[in-house]
Design a protein around this motif. Sequence first.
Motif, short mmCIF file in Angstrom:
data_model
loop_
_atom_site.label_atom_id
_atom_site.label_comp_id
_atom_site.label_asym_id
_atom_site.label_seq_id
_atom_site.Cartn_x
_atom_site.Cartn_y
_atom_site.Cartn_z
N VAL A 259 -4.85 4.03 5.45
CA VAL A 259 -4.08 3.18 4.54
C VAL A 259 -4.64 1.76 4.57
CG1 VAL A 259 -1.82 2.08 4.18
CG2 VAL A 259 -1.95 4.54 4.66
N SER B 166 -3.11 3.82 -1.69
CA SER B 166 -4.09 3.89 -0.59
C SER B 166 -4.49 5.33 -0.32
CB SER B 166 -3.52 3.25 0.67
OG SER B 166 -2.30 3.87 1.00
N ASN B 167 -3.64 6.25 -0.74
CA ASN B 167 -3.91 7.68 -0.50
C ASN B 167 -3.09 8.50 -1.48
OD1 ASN B 167 -1.70 6.55 1.52
ND2 ASN B 167 -1.16 8.67 1.03
N LEU C 201 -2.56 12.26 6.53
CA LEU C 201 -2.45 10.82 6.28
C LEU C 201 -2.48 10.03 7.59
CD1 LEU C 201 0.40 10.86 3.61
CD2 LEU C 201 -2.01 11.42 3.37
N ALA D 258 -0.45 11.40 -2.02
CA ALA D 258 0.69 11.72 -1.16
C ALA D 258 0.49 13.06 -0.45
CB ALA D 258 1.96 11.73 -2.00
N ALA E 67 0.88 -1.16 0.00
CA ALA E 67 0.00 0.00 0.00
C ALA E 67 0.92 1.21 0.00
CB ALA E 67 -0.88 0.00 1.24
N ALA E 68 0.61 2.22 -0.80
CA ALA E 68 1.57 3.31 -0.97
C ALA E 68 0.85 4.61 -1.27
CB ALA E 68 2.51 2.96 -2.13
N GLY E 69 1.60 5.70 -1.14
CA GLY E 69 1.07 7.01 -1.50
C GLY E 69 1.25 7.26 -2.98
N VAL F 67 5.03 6.31 -3.56
CA VAL F 67 5.97 6.43 -2.45
C VAL F 67 5.54 5.51 -1.31
CG1 VAL F 67 4.80 8.49 -1.49
CG2 VAL F 67 7.18 8.03 -0.91
N GLY F 68 6.53 4.80 -0.77
CA GLY F 68 6.21 3.87 0.31
C GLY F 68 7.44 3.52 1.12
N MET F 69 7.24 2.57 2.04
CA MET F 69 8.28 2.26 3.03
C MET F 69 8.74 0.80 2.94
SD MET F 69 6.38 4.17 6.22
CE MET F 69 5.54 5.76 5.96
N PHE G 298 5.26 9.81 7.55
CA PHE G 298 4.89 10.04 6.16
C PHE G 298 5.73 11.23 5.66
CE2 PHE G 298 0.81 7.98 7.51
CZ PHE G 298 0.86 6.91 6.63
N GLU G 299 5.76 11.43 4.36
CA GLU G 299 6.59 12.48 3.78
C GLU G 299 5.99 13.86 4.05
OE1 GLU G 299 5.12 9.94 2.01
OE2 GLU G 299 6.85 8.68 2.49
N1 HPA Z 1 3.77 7.51 2.04
C1 HPA Z 1 4.58 6.48 2.41
N2 HPA Z 1 4.14 5.27 2.64
C2 HPA Z 1 2.83 5.04 2.49
C3 HPA Z 1 1.93 6.05 2.12
C4 HPA Z 1 2.43 7.36 1.87
O1 HPA Z 1 1.71 8.30 1.53
N3 HPA Z 1 0.70 5.49 2.07
C5 HPA Z 1 0.85 4.18 2.38
N4 HPA Z 1 2.14 3.90 2.65
#
Ligand code: HPA
Length: 274
Positions: A248, A232-233, A243, A235, A111-113, A207-209, A190-191
């Motif tokens: 997420v 998931s969202n 966030l 950024a 899941a990432a931004g 963007v993610g971790m 988050f960023e």
């Molecule tokens: N940034 C980093 N990692 C994430 C994000 C995000 O916006 N959403 C889900 N994982």
Amino acid sequence: MKDRIQNIVDVIRKKTDFVPKVALTLGSGLGNFAQEIRVVEEISYHDLPDFPVSTAPGHAGKFIFGYVGSVPVVCMAGRVHLYEGYSTEDVVTPARVMHALGAKVLFLSNAAGGLKPSYHAGTLALVTDHISCFIPNPLIGPNDDEEGVRFPDMTHAYDPELQDIIRKAADREGIPLDSGVYVQLTGPSFETPAEIRMIRAIGGDIVGMSTVVEAIAAVHMGMRVCCVSLISNLAAGISPVPLSSEDVNAAGEAAAPLFTKLVKASIEAMGETL
Ligand code: HPA
């Protein structure tokens, strides 16, 4: 490192002789996919020696061995992250174990931004490339020449043929699939909006971790890698709301049916080429 992997594999081999072709890592909120697997064996990470166990919300902690269609898979429900305090070596240990068990493909998900204008919360995006951003490379240290070369080529880190299979599976199933370049930072914050502008400027879309360290280690070992991100969202600074990990995970759960359909169809199609 080698001994550590072998010790873990030895314990797994006492429980099952299952040989997976595809290794699948499920991202935050995407654990439901496990229901699609015809389960042969489950092994809790807690039962494995020196195996990193996740503390993150939305991550269970077990290997699931079984079949997706007729394709033998090992699925990680739960993975560890650098932000939990684990080393890069810890983070890539599960990928090394799954490779040692026989997996030829590492299918990553997260899941990432999202940064790309075409994205919205719930978009599925095929990862076409990555940027490693302020994170240590998992291959730093002595090289195991039996495992891979000292300077592995990353031109096709995300296997073009697997990308094609996933795109075609999405088409067949009528699932909208966007694409993008994934950027991994350490998290856990988050960023900032300024960091997101930087990521945009350097060519990032997602963007993610997670993901990048695992992909590098897998390419080094000769695995074929592919990845689907759930946006998931939007950024930070693009999203109209702050966030949260709750959002997420909720987005993961909302997108789970489409994600599941896509991953299932993709793995079944991969089975024909492996
Ligand atoms: N940034 C980093 N990692 C994430 C994000 C995000 O916006 N959403 C889900 N994982």
